[in-house]
Design a protein around this motif. Sequence first.
Motif, PDB file in Angstrom:
ATOM      1  N   LEU A 127      62.932  37.538  20.738  1.00  0.00           N
ATOM      2  CA  LEU A 127      63.058  36.486  21.748  1.00  0.00           C
ATOM      3  C   LEU A 127      62.021  36.697  22.864  1.00  0.00           C
ATOM      4  N   GLU A 128      61.911  37.930  23.339  1.00  0.00           N
ATOM      5  CA  GLU A 128      60.927  38.228  24.389  1.00  0.00           C
ATOM      6  C   GLU A 128      59.497  37.975  23.904  1.00  0.00           C
ATOM      7  N   SER A 129      59.215  38.463  22.702  1.00  0.00           N
ATOM      8  CA  SER A 129      57.839  38.341  22.189  1.00  0.00           C
ATOM      9  C   SER A 129      57.443  36.886  21.970  1.00  0.00           C
ATOM     10  N   THR A 130      58.397  36.079  21.506  1.00  0.00           N
ATOM     11  CA  THR A 130      58.101  34.661  21.290  1.00  0.00           C
ATOM     12  C   THR A 130      57.640  34.017  22.592  1.00  0.00           C
ATOM     13  N   PHE A 131      58.416  34.247  23.653  1.00  0.00           N
ATOM     14  CA  PHE A 131      58.089  33.606  24.924  1.00  0.00           C
ATOM     15  C   PHE A 131      56.871  34.265  25.588  1.00  0.00           C
ATOM     16  N   ALA A 132      56.757  35.581  25.485  1.00  0.00           N
ATOM     17  CA  ALA A 132      55.596  36.259  26.081  1.00  0.00           C
ATOM     18  C   ALA A 132      54.310  35.747  25.432  1.00  0.00           C
ATOM     19  N   TYR A 133      54.351  35.638  24.102  1.00  0.00           N
ATOM     20  CA  TYR A 133      53.172  35.183  23.358  1.00  0.00           C
ATOM     21  C   TYR A 133      52.853  33.723  23.702  1.00  0.00           C
ATOM     22  N   ALA A 134      53.888  32.888  23.723  1.00  0.00           N
ATOM     23  CA  ALA A 134      53.694  31.458  23.984  1.00  0.00           C
ATOM     24  C   ALA A 134      53.134  31.224  25.384  1.00  0.00           C
ATOM     25  N   LEU A 135      53.726  31.855  26.397  1.00  0.00           N
ATOM     26  CA  LEU A 135      53.263  31.639  27.772  1.00  0.00           C
ATOM     27  C   LEU A 135      51.822  32.120  27.928  1.00  0.00           C
ATOM     28  N   ASN A 136      51.499  33.218  27.253  1.00  0.00           N
ATOM     29  CA  ASN A 136      50.137  33.754  27.308  1.00  0.00           C
ATOM     30  C   ASN A 136      49.122  32.749  26.767  1.00  0.00           C
ATOM     31  N   GLN A 137      49.518  32.064  25.684  1.00  0.00           N
ATOM     32  CA  GLN A 137      48.632  31.060  25.079  1.00  0.00           C
ATOM     33  C   GLN A 137      48.560  29.802  25.947  1.00  0.00           C
ATOM     34  N   ILE A 138      49.728  29.320  26.345  1.00  0.00           N
ATOM     35  CA  ILE A 138      49.792  28.050  27.064  1.00  0.00           C
ATOM     36  C   ILE A 138      49.019  28.124  28.383  1.00  0.00           C
ATOM     37  N   TYR A 139      49.177  29.246  29.108  1.00  0.00           N
ATOM     38  CA  TYR A 139      48.546  29.346  30.422  1.00  0.00           C
ATOM     39  C   TYR A 139      47.232  30.132  30.390  1.00  0.00           C
ATOM     40  N   GLY A 140      46.781  30.486  29.189  1.00  0.00           N
ATOM     41  CA  GLY A 140      45.486  31.163  29.051  1.00  0.00           C
ATOM     42  C   GLY A 140      45.382  32.448  29.851  1.00  0.00           C
ATOM     43  N   ASN A 141      46.447  33.260  29.819  1.00  0.00           N
ATOM     44  CA  ASN A 141      46.450  34.466  30.658  1.00  0.00           C
ATOM     45  C   ASN A 141      45.603  35.608  30.117  1.00  0.00           C
ATOM     46  N   GLY A 142      45.335  35.590  28.836  1.00  0.00           N
ATOM     47  CA  GLY A 142      44.436  36.600  28.273  1.00  0.00           C
ATOM     48  C   GLY A 142      45.004  38.005  28.165  1.00  0.00           C
ATOM     49  N   PHE A 143      46.328  38.145  28.172  1.00  0.00           N
ATOM     50  CA  PHE A 143      46.918  39.474  27.939  1.00  0.00           C
ATOM     51  C   PHE A 143      46.735  39.840  26.466  1.00  0.00           C
ATOM     52  N   ASP A 144      46.523  41.143  26.202  1.00  0.00           N
ATOM     53  CA  ASP A 144      46.458  41.550  24.791  1.00  0.00           C
ATOM     54  C   ASP A 144      47.880  41.818  24.279  1.00  0.00           C
ATOM     55  N   LEU A 145      47.973  42.072  22.961  1.00  0.00           N
ATOM     56  CA  LEU A 145      49.299  42.211  22.353  1.00  0.00           C
ATOM     57  C   LEU A 145      50.100  43.362  22.951  1.00  0.00           C
ATOM     58  N   PHE A 146      49.395  44.440  23.341  1.00  0.00           N
ATOM     59  CA  PHE A 146      50.096  45.567  23.953  1.00  0.00           C
ATOM     60  C   PHE A 146      50.729  45.160  25.276  1.00  0.00           C
ATOM     61  N   GLN A 147      49.970  44.388  26.047  1.00  0.00           N
ATOM     62  CA  GLN A 147      50.518  43.939  27.329  1.00  0.00           C
ATOM     63  C   GLN A 147      51.713  43.014  27.110  1.00  0.00           C
ATOM     64  N   LEU A 148      51.636  42.196  26.068  1.00  0.00           N
ATOM     65  CA  LEU A 148      52.763  41.307  25.768  1.00  0.00           C
ATOM     66  C   LEU A 148      53.998  42.121  25.362  1.00  0.00           C
ATOM     67  N   ALA A 149      53.774  43.179  24.576  1.00  0.00           N
ATOM     68  CA  ALA A 149      54.895  44.041  24.188  1.00  0.00           C
ATOM     69  C   ALA A 149      55.503  44.695  25.431  1.00  0.00           C
ATOM     70  N   LYS A 150      54.641  45.100  26.364  1.00  0.00           N
ATOM     71  CA  LYS A 150      55.152  45.748  27.581  1.00  0.00           C
ATOM     72  C   LYS A 150      55.889  44.762  28.485  1.00  0.00           C
ATOM     73  N   ILE A 151      55.476  43.504  28.451  1.00  0.00           N
ATOM     74  CA  ILE A 151      56.213  42.472  29.198  1.00  0.00           C
ATOM     75  C   ILE A 151      57.642  42.370  28.628  1.00  0.00           C
ATOM     76  N   GLY A 152      57.755  42.414  27.310  1.00  0.00           N
ATOM     77  CA  GLY A 152      59.077  42.375  26.674  1.00  0.00           C
ATOM     78  C   GLY A 152      59.904  43.603  27.016  1.00  0.00           C
ATOM     79  N   GLN A 153      59.287  44.770  26.938  1.00  0.00           N
ATOM     80  CA  GLN A 153      60.002  46.017  27.241  1.00  0.00           C
ATOM     81  C   GLN A 153      60.479  46.017  28.699  1.00  0.00           C
ATOM     82  N   ALA A 154      59.600  45.601  29.616  1.00  0.00           N
ATOM     83  CA  ALA A 154      59.957  45.578  31.037  1.00  0.00           C
ATOM     84  C   ALA A 154      61.066  44.557  31.297  1.00  0.00           C
ATOM     85  N   THR A 155      61.091  43.493  30.508  1.00  0.00           N
ATOM     86  CA  THR A 155      62.176  42.516  30.617  1.00  0.00           C
ATOM     87  C   THR A 155      63.518  43.175  30.316  1.00  0.00           C
TER      88      THR A 155
END
Length: 380
Positions: A127-155
């Motif tokens: 659930l976290e990864s789906t939204f982290a990945y989607a928001l990263n794409q939609i808003y062009g944030n340019g986070f790499d996959l590791f950063q997206l995983a850490k966003i999920g973990q921190a959540t």
Amino acid sequence: MDNSIREKFKVLFGKECDVYASSGRINLIGEHTDYNGGYVLPGAIDKCIMAGIAPNGTDKVKVFSIDYNEYAEFGLEEKDAPAQQWAKYIFGVCRETLKRGGKVEGFSAVFCGNIPLGAGLSSSAALESTFAYALNQIYGNGFDLFQLAKIGQATEHNYCGVKCGIMDQFASCFGKAGYLIRLNCKTLEYQYFPFSCEGYKLVLLDTCVKHELASSAYNKRRESCEKALEAIQQRHPDTETLSDAKRIWLEEVKAEIAEEDYLRAIHVIGEVQRVLDLCDALERKDFETVGELMYQTHFSLSRFYEVSCEELDFLNRVARKCDVTGSRVMGGGFGGCTINLVKEELYDQFLKTAIDLFTKRFGHAPKIYEVVSSDGARKL
Ligand code: ADP
Ligand code: MG
């Protein structure tokens, strides 16, 4: 699944959306190694969370959960946390993205999933990864996959009260169909290993039990590992984690530590080697060895780490009897699932036998989840 999401989105919000998904995960081997700086070997599976998402031009997030048939609406500031547990995961991902300097504005979303909840397949990480990945794409944030995983973990840490490691979110973000990923939990280096097991199936048998001791026992296991490591460090000061220790070093300190701590360390040191051996076997497509190592891990978790239980040991013995290639408890232990690598021609008979015998012995049937290696976070 994605068509019903698109339709539902249109009904609720009156426009089109993009659809994103991320997967649950298995861990083939490498158990209780993460907090000891060792290896894990997870992979994404064909059960996922899927979400239709589009910006809505407001400062609110408007989300509908198909599975709970519930709607949540919340703002993007720290004070705006929603009441529903499932919405906290999405709120947390928004907040952690913003904290890292990413952009998130109001959006609408509809989502659902087919990962069994709380069965050890990490529906929350998906659930976290789906939204982290989607928001990263939609808003062009340019986070790499590791950063997206850490966003999920921190959540999980900051919004859901779960102090988890990085493996689940890592697997959900990095997963690739036909591969497992060996992650070094100390250095975060990783490597893909081919996992195309033609002629075999992977199936999880869920005991549907969770024994009470789980969390206090988990903390005790961690303490034992620390004590064993401290004793080893007296003689080998460069040893950073228990996973770096050699078995002979453990024997040197055997008389100085409690029997219990010694047994726990046997598991961890052995498990690190088993992950490496299993990866070698995968490269040779030697599934007999892969399976044998899974049985060894079960034995070690049961006898040395002592995190199995009657139900899990029972399923493990049934697997042996049915000539299942490999079987072991997956996850923290004291209940949950066994993961089984089974030849296709033995599959039906194994399931039938396991369900019959388990039901006779424990009064309820185990749940069955067949899983196939799949991609992780993605746009459809
Ligand atoms: P798991 O081991 O599956 O990750 P958790 O307890 O960590 O178990 O996470 C399960 C929680 O994740 C659920 O209680 C719910 O809040 C959320 N969740 C998972 N899948 C879904 C879904 N399909 N729809 C809504 N929420 C979900
Ligand atoms: Mg979870």
